[in-house]
Design a protein around this motif. Structure first.
Motif, PDB file in Angstrom:
ATOM      1  N   ALA A  14     -20.193  24.593 -28.991  1.00  0.00           N
ATOM      2  CA  ALA A  14     -20.183  24.728 -27.530  1.00  0.00           C
ATOM      3  C   ALA A  14     -18.959  25.531 -27.083  1.00  0.00           C
ATOM      4  O   ALA A  14     -19.057  26.419 -26.216  1.00  0.00           O
ATOM      5  CB  ALA A  14     -20.188  23.351 -26.875  1.00  0.00           C
ATOM      6  N   THR A  15     -17.819  25.272 -27.671  1.00  0.00           N
ATOM      7  CA  THR A  15     -16.595  26.017 -27.343  1.00  0.00           C
ATOM      8  C   THR A  15     -16.748  27.479 -27.737  1.00  0.00           C
ATOM      9  O   THR A  15     -16.374  28.376 -26.981  1.00  0.00           O
ATOM     10  CB  THR A  15     -15.384  25.391 -28.067  1.00  0.00           C
ATOM     11  N   LEU A  16     -17.297  27.721 -28.901  1.00  0.00           N
ATOM     12  CA  LEU A  16     -17.508  29.081 -29.371  1.00  0.00           C
ATOM     13  C   LEU A  16     -18.455  29.841 -28.452  1.00  0.00           C
ATOM     14  O   LEU A  16     -18.215  31.008 -28.128  1.00  0.00           O
ATOM     15  CB  LEU A  16     -18.045  29.061 -30.807  1.00  0.00           C
ATOM     16  N   MET A  17     -19.509  29.202 -27.988  1.00  0.00           N
ATOM     17  CA  MET A  17     -20.465  29.856 -27.093  1.00  0.00           C
ATOM     18  C   MET A  17     -19.816  30.157 -25.733  1.00  0.00           C
ATOM     19  O   MET A  17     -20.064  31.209 -25.141  1.00  0.00           O
ATOM     20  CB  MET A  17     -21.703  28.982 -26.911  1.00  0.00           C
ATOM     21  N   MET A  18     -18.967  29.267 -25.263  1.00  0.00           N
ATOM     22  CA  MET A  18     -18.286  29.505 -23.987  1.00  0.00           C
ATOM     23  C   MET A  18     -17.305  30.679 -24.112  1.00  0.00           C
ATOM     24  O   MET A  18     -17.207  31.513 -23.224  1.00  0.00           O
ATOM     25  CB  MET A  18     -17.544  28.240 -23.529  1.00  0.00           C
ATOM     26  N   VAL A  19     -16.593  30.724 -25.234  1.00  0.00           N
ATOM     27  CA  VAL A  19     -15.648  31.815 -25.441  1.00  0.00           C
ATOM     28  C   VAL A  19     -16.393  33.139 -25.545  1.00  0.00           C
ATOM     29  O   VAL A  19     -15.947  34.156 -25.002  1.00  0.00           O
ATOM     30  CB  VAL A  19     -14.785  31.555 -26.698  1.00  0.00           C
ATOM     31  N   MET A  20     -17.517  33.161 -26.194  1.00  0.00           N
ATOM     32  CA  MET A  20     -18.265  34.402 -26.360  1.00  0.00           C
ATOM     33  C   MET A  20     -18.924  34.856 -25.058  1.00  0.00           C
ATOM     34  O   MET A  20     -19.228  36.033 -24.900  1.00  0.00           O
ATOM     35  CB  MET A  20     -19.321  34.236 -27.448  1.00  0.00           C
ATOM     36  N   SER A  21     -19.150  33.943 -24.129  1.00  0.00           N
ATOM     37  CA  SER A  21     -19.812  34.317 -22.886  1.00  0.00           C
ATOM     38  C   SER A  21     -18.834  34.789 -21.807  1.00  0.00           C
ATOM     39  O   SER A  21     -19.252  35.190 -20.733  1.00  0.00           O
ATOM     40  CB  SER A  21     -20.633  33.136 -22.359  1.00  0.00           C
ATOM     41  N   ILE A  22     -17.545  34.742 -22.079  1.00  0.00           N
ATOM     42  CA  ILE A  22     -16.567  35.219 -21.101  1.00  0.00           C
ATOM     43  C   ILE A  22     -16.753  36.720 -20.924  1.00  0.00           C
ATOM     44  O   ILE A  22     -16.862  37.471 -21.892  1.00  0.00           O
ATOM     45  CB  ILE A  22     -15.126  34.914 -21.573  1.00  0.00           C
ATOM     46  N   GLN A  23     -16.792  37.139 -19.674  1.00  0.00           N
ATOM     47  CA  GLN A  23     -16.995  38.557 -19.368  1.00  0.00           C
ATOM     48  C   GLN A  23     -15.670  39.306 -19.509  1.00  0.00           C
ATOM     49  O   GLN A  23     -14.744  39.107 -18.742  1.00  0.00           O
ATOM     50  CB  GLN A  23     -17.525  38.729 -17.943  1.00  0.00           C
ATOM     51  N   LEU A  24     -15.591  40.149 -20.488  1.00  0.00           N
ATOM     52  CA  LEU A  24     -14.425  40.984 -20.688  1.00  0.00           C
ATOM     53  C   LEU A  24     -14.679  42.335 -20.041  1.00  0.00           C
ATOM     54  O   LEU A  24     -15.803  42.848 -20.083  1.00  0.00           O
ATOM     55  CB  LEU A  24     -14.132  41.163 -22.181  1.00  0.00           C
ATOM     56  N   PRO A  25     -13.672  42.909 -19.426  1.00  0.00           N
ATOM     57  CA  PRO A  25     -13.900  44.227 -18.819  1.00  0.00           C
ATOM     58  C   PRO A  25     -14.149  45.261 -19.906  1.00  0.00           C
ATOM     59  O   PRO A  25     -13.534  45.241 -20.960  1.00  0.00           O
ATOM     60  CB  PRO A  25     -12.595  44.513 -18.076  1.00  0.00           C
ATOM     61  N   TYR A  26     -15.059  46.142 -19.599  1.00  0.00           N
ATOM     62  CA  TYR A  26     -15.393  47.200 -20.533  1.00  0.00           C
ATOM     63  C   TYR A  26     -14.498  48.406 -20.283  1.00  0.00           C
ATOM     64  O   TYR A  26     -14.070  48.667 -19.162  1.00  0.00           O
ATOM     65  CB  TYR A  26     -16.859  47.610 -20.386  1.00  0.00           C
ATOM     66  N   ALA A  27     -14.242  49.142 -21.309  1.00  0.00           N
ATOM     67  CA  ALA A  27     -13.484  50.381 -21.163  1.00  0.00           C
ATOM     68  C   ALA A  27     -14.383  51.415 -20.514  1.00  0.00           C
ATOM     69  O   ALA A  27     -15.572  51.518 -20.826  1.00  0.00           O
ATOM     70  CB  ALA A  27     -13.008  50.872 -22.515  1.00  0.00           C
ATOM     71  N   HIS A  28     -13.821  52.174 -19.600  1.00  0.00           N
ATOM     72  CA  HIS A  28     -14.594  53.199 -18.912  1.00  0.00           C
ATOM     73  C   HIS A  28     -14.150  54.561 -19.434  1.00  0.00           C
ATOM     74  O   HIS A  28     -13.003  54.941 -19.302  1.00  0.00           O
ATOM     75  CB  HIS A  28     -14.372  53.116 -17.407  1.00  0.00           C
ATOM     76  N   ALA A  29     -15.057  55.261 -20.015  1.00  0.00           N
ATOM     77  CA  ALA A  29     -14.745  56.585 -20.549  1.00  0.00           C
ATOM     78  C   ALA A  29     -15.445  57.633 -19.706  1.00  0.00           C
ATOM     79  O   ALA A  29     -16.575  57.454 -19.275  1.00  0.00           O
ATOM     80  CB  ALA A  29     -15.201  56.692 -21.998  1.00  0.00           C
ATOM     81  N   ALA A  30     -14.729  58.721 -19.456  1.00  0.00           N
ATOM     82  CA  ALA A  30     -15.315  59.814 -18.693  1.00  0.00           C
ATOM     83  C   ALA A  30     -14.730  61.122 -19.204  1.00  0.00           C
ATOM     84  O   ALA A  30     -13.692  61.140 -19.854  1.00  0.00           O
ATOM     85  CB  ALA A  30     -15.011  59.645 -17.213  1.00  0.00           C
ATOM     86  N   MET A  31     -15.380  62.188 -18.867  1.00  0.00           N
ATOM     87  CA  MET A  31     -14.894  63.507 -19.255  1.00  0.00           C
ATOM     88  C   MET A  31     -13.681  63.855 -18.397  1.00  0.00           C
ATOM     89  O   MET A  31     -13.637  63.546 -17.224  1.00  0.00           O
ATOM     90  CB  MET A  31     -15.980  64.556 -19.049  1.00  0.00           C
TER      91      MET A  31
END
Length: 134
Positions: A14-31
């Motif tokens: 349950a702890t592992l599933m909660m940790v994996m479901s945390i929304q981490l910001p994604y890196a934004h790549a652009a030209m």
């Protein structure tokens, strides 16, 4: 014992599933355009111009007379935005090359030439080495 092990495993999962479901910001790549890179390089050069101006001995002396530490002035330049740095670098580039000393030397040369001409014409007698034309 098996029941205790099951409870530990369930809690761990349950702890592992909660940790994996945390929304981490994604890196934004652009030209990155060439204009953006050139603008950044120009701003860096202008900032270096202002810092080089602040590193001059006469400028540091004047800053200290005004009660401003040269290091504090450099920190202020580092905190300026791009438009402010561009305006400041433009003013530095517009200054005469010799500054005040160059102006003073130019005025002295001009005064010497005027007095020399008036001496040659016989209106004044300032320089003993000049013999007026009569």
């Amino acid at each position: 014992m098996k029941r205790c092990l099951n409870n530990v495993m369930v809690s761990l999962m349950a702890t592992l599933m909660m940790v994996m479901s945390i929304q981490l910001p994604y890196a934004h790549a652009a030209m990155v355009s060439t204009e953006q890179i050139l603008e950044k390089q120009q701003t860096d050069r202008q900032r270096d111009t202002v810092i080089a101006f602040l590193n001059r001995a006469e400028v540091q002396q004047e800053l200290q007379q005004q009660g401003v530490s040269p290091d504090e002035a450099k920190l202020r330049v580092a905190s300026l935005n791009n438009d402010e740095v561009e305006m400041l670098a433009g003013k530095i580039d517009a200054l005469p090359a010799g500054g005040f000393v160059g102006t003073l030397i130019g005025a002295a040369v001009f005064l010497f030439v005027v007095l020399l001409i008036t001496d040659i014409l016989g209106f004044t007698d300032v320089f003993p080495f000049v013999h007026p034309a009569r």
